[in-house]
Design an enzyme around this catalytic site. Structure first.
Site, short mmCIF file in Angstrom:
data_model
loop_
_atom_site.label_atom_id
_atom_site.label_comp_id
_atom_site.label_asym_id
_atom_site.label_seq_id
_atom_site.Cartn_x
_atom_site.Cartn_y
_atom_site.Cartn_z
N SER A 64 0.79 -1.24 0.00
CA SER A 64 0.00 0.00 0.00
C SER A 64 0.82 1.28 0.00
O SER A 64 0.26 2.36 -0.20
CB SER A 64 -0.92 0.03 1.21
OG SER A 64 -2.11 -0.63 0.90
N TYR A 189 -2.89 -2.80 -10.73
CA TYR A 189 -2.87 -2.59 -9.27
C TYR A 189 -2.06 -3.68 -8.55
O TYR A 189 -1.23 -3.39 -7.69
CB TYR A 189 -4.31 -2.53 -8.72
CG TYR A 189 -4.36 -2.48 -7.22
CD1 TYR A 189 -3.99 -1.33 -6.53
CD2 TYR A 189 -4.75 -3.59 -6.48
CE1 TYR A 189 -4.00 -1.29 -5.13
CE2 TYR A 189 -4.78 -3.57 -5.09
CZ TYR A 189 -4.41 -2.42 -4.42
OH TYR A 189 -4.41 -2.38 -3.05
N1 GLU Z 1 -1.96 -5.50 -2.18
C1 GLU Z 1 -2.59 -5.28 -0.92
C2 GLU Z 1 -4.10 -5.36 -1.05
O1 GLU Z 1 -4.63 -4.79 -1.95
C3 GLU Z 1 -2.17 -3.98 -0.33
C4 GLU Z 1 -2.79 -3.73 0.97
C5 GLU Z 1 -2.01 -2.92 1.92
O2 GLU Z 1 -0.78 -2.91 1.90
O3 GLU Z 1 -2.67 -2.25 2.74
O4 GLU Z 1 -4.77 -5.98 -0.27
#
Ligand code: GLU
Length: 423
Positions: A64, A189
Site C-alpha cells: 500500500s 494494481y
Molecule cells: N496488495 C494489498 C491489497 O490490496 C495492499 C494492501 C495494503 O498494503 O494495505 O490488499
C-alpha cells in the site's frame, strides 16, 4: 556522515529489534514466507544524504505504500479536478479493503484505501495496461532514484487470491468510477503492489516528497509542489489505516504503511524515512516500524506540529543611519508570519521615521507571499507620506518579476540612503 546521527539510528533500531509482537500478513500467501526478523531503517535528508541501519538492503514488496505515489502520478497527469470527480479526500473510518464507496458521491473516500487506489490506477493515461504500468514504474523509479521492478511471485500470489479487490473493482465499475475493464485495472494494481523496494528506496521516495517533488539524489523533478502538497495532506489524514489519528499524535508526519511491513514518513523540507519490519499489529502497521518512528520523532524532534520557529527572530537588528532613515536587517527564512512581523514593526515605527530600508542580504529563503508583502510595504508607507526601500544585493531574495512588482530595490544600503536623501 554525522557519527552522532548514525548512532541515534543504530540505537533506535537496537531498542526495538527484540520486539516479537505482531504477525506477518498471510492473506496474500506469498507474503507469509518473508523473514519476520528483518528490520531495516533508513533516513534520507533533503540534500540526498542517506543514513541506514540493519536490513536496509533487503527487498520487500511496497504494497500500500504504492498508493500515495499512484495518487501523485494521476494528480500530475490528469490534474486534481479530474481526480476529484473519482476519488475523495476524507478518512473512511473503515478497513483499507472495505467494499464500499462514499454514501453521497458514490466514489471511494480516499486514495489510501484499496477502492481509491484501484480508481487511481484506472486514471493513469495509457493505451493499454502495459503502457499504464510502465508509466507508473517509471514514476516510482524516478522517486526511488533507481530502476525498480516487480516480485513476480507476490504479484501472481495476489492475483490468484485477490477476490476482495476484484469485488471492489467490479463495484467501482457499477458506480461508473472505473471506465475500463476491471480485471485490466486490477492487473496493474496487483503489479504496483508487488514492486520491490528496500527501506532505503522508501526513504528516497519519501525525501522526494519532502523536497517538494524533486529527487534529492538525482535532482530530477518527479512531480510539482502542488501535487506533493495534496498527496501529503491525504497521507496525513488517511495514511496509517485505522491508526492514523494515533500516528498523527505520536509521530506527527505524513506517512503510509503497507502490509508488506514497510512504512514511509515525510518531514516536509527536511527528510524522508523508510522502515521495514514485516510483523504487523492489528491495524496492519508494522509493529517495530511504528515504534521506531515514534522514537525517531521524539528523539529528533520531527513532529510537524511542534512549534519551533520563532518568527520574532526575523528582525536581526535595526539602526538609524540618518535622521528619519531606519534600516531593518532581516534574516533567516521569511514566510508569511515573518514578513507580517517585519511590516508590523515598520508600520508601528512609521511615526518616527521618513524612510524604512529593509536589508535582505541575510534572508535565507522566502516564499512568494512574503515577497508580495515586502513589495507592498512601500504602498502602505506611501499612504502615510513615507517611503520604503529594499536592499537586495544580487536580487536573490526579490528577483525581477510579479511578486516583487512595486518594490524599489537597491544593491547597497548606501545607495538606498542616497535615494532617501534625494527624496
Ligand atoms: N496488495 C494489498 C491489497 O490490496 C495492499 C494492501 C495494503 O498494503 O494495505 O490488499
Amino acid at each position: 556522515m554525522s557519527v552522532l546521527v548514525q548512532k541515534y539510528l543504530d540505537e533506535i533500531r537496537a531498542e526495538h529489534a527484540d520486539i516479537t509482537d505482531g504477525a506477518v500478513a498471510h492473506y496474500i500467501p506469498e507474503l507469509a514466507s518473508v523473514d519476520p526478523s528483518s528490520f531495516g531503517l533508513s533516513l534520507e535528508l533533503s540534500d540526498g544524504y542517506v543514513y541506514e541501519t540493519g536490513d536496509s538492503a533487503v527487498e520487500f514488496t511496497i504494497q500500500s505504500i504504492s498508493k500515495p505515489f499512484t495518487y501523485a502520478l494521476v494528480l500530475d497527469q490528469v490534474g486534481a479536478d479530474a481526480v476529484d470527480t473519482k476519488i475523495g479526500v476524507e478518512p473512511s473510518g473503515e478497513p483499507f479493503n472495505e467494499i464500499s464507496v462514499d454514501n453521497q458521491t458514490k466514489t471511494p473516500k480516499n486514495a489510501m484505501i484499496n477502492a481509491g487506489a484501484i480508481a487511481a490506477v484506472s486514471l493513469i493515461p495509457g493505451a493499454d495496461p502495459a503502457e499504464r504500468f510502465d508509466r507508473l514504474l517509471d514514476f516510482y523509479s524516478v522517486c526511488a532514484g533507481r530502476r525498480l521492478d516487480v516480485d513476480e511471485e507476490v504479484y501472481r500470489s495476489e492475483k490468484t487470491t485477490g477476490s476482495r479487490n476484484r469485488a471492489i473493482a467490479y463495484m467501482l465499475q457499477s458506480f461508473g468510477v472505473l471506465d475500463g475493464d476491471p480485471d485490466e485495472v486490477l492487473d496493474v494494481y496487483f503489479r504496483q503492489c508487488a514492486i520491490k523496494v528496500t527501506s532505503s528506496d522508501l526513504a528516497c521516495m519519501a525525501s522526494t516528497l519532502a523536497r517538494g517533488g524533486v529527487n534529492p539524489g538525482s535532482g530530477i523533478r518527479a512531480m510539482s509542489p502542488a501535487v506533493v502538497q495534496r498527496t501529503l495532506s491525504v497521507m496525513m489524514t488517511c495514511g496509517m489505516y485505522d491508526a492514523t489519528g494515533m500516528w498523527a499524535t505520536t509521530v506527527g508526519m505524513p506517512a503510509k504503511s503497507g502490509v508488506g511491513g514497510g512504512i514511509i514518513a515525510v518531514l516536509p523540507s527536511q527528510l524522508g524515512i523508510g522502515v521495514y519490519s514485516p510483523p504487523l499489529d492489528r491495524n496492519g502497521n508494522s509493529v517495530r516500524g511504528l515504534r521506531a518512528c515514534q522514537s525517531l520523532s521524539a528523539q529528533l524532534g520531527l513532529h510537524v506540529m511542534s512549534v519551533t520557529r520563532e518568527s520574532r527572530s526575523t528582525i536581526r537588528a535595526t539602526h538609524d543611519i540618518a535622521p528619519g532613515v531606519r534600516v531593518y536587517e532581516l534574516h533567516g527564512d521569511l514566510l508569511f508570519a515573518g514578513a507580517e512581523r517585519a511590516l508590523r514593526t515598520v508600520e508601528h515605527d512609521s511615526d518616527g521615521i521618513d524612510v524604512a530600508i529593509l536589508e535582505l542580504s541575510r534572508v535565507d529563503d522566502i516564499n512568494d507571499v512574503a515577497r508580495r508583502m515586502l513589495a507592498g510595504m512601500r504602498e502602505s508607507l506611501e499612504r502615510a507620506g513615507k517611503e520604503g526601500y529594499l536592499v537586495d544585493p544580487d536580487r536573490r531574495v526579490m528577483p525581477t518579476g510579479r511578486p516583487s512588482a512595486g518594490a524599489v530595490i537597491f544593491p547597497t544600503v548606501d545607495e538606498a540612503l542616497r535615494a532617501a536623501r534625494d527624496r
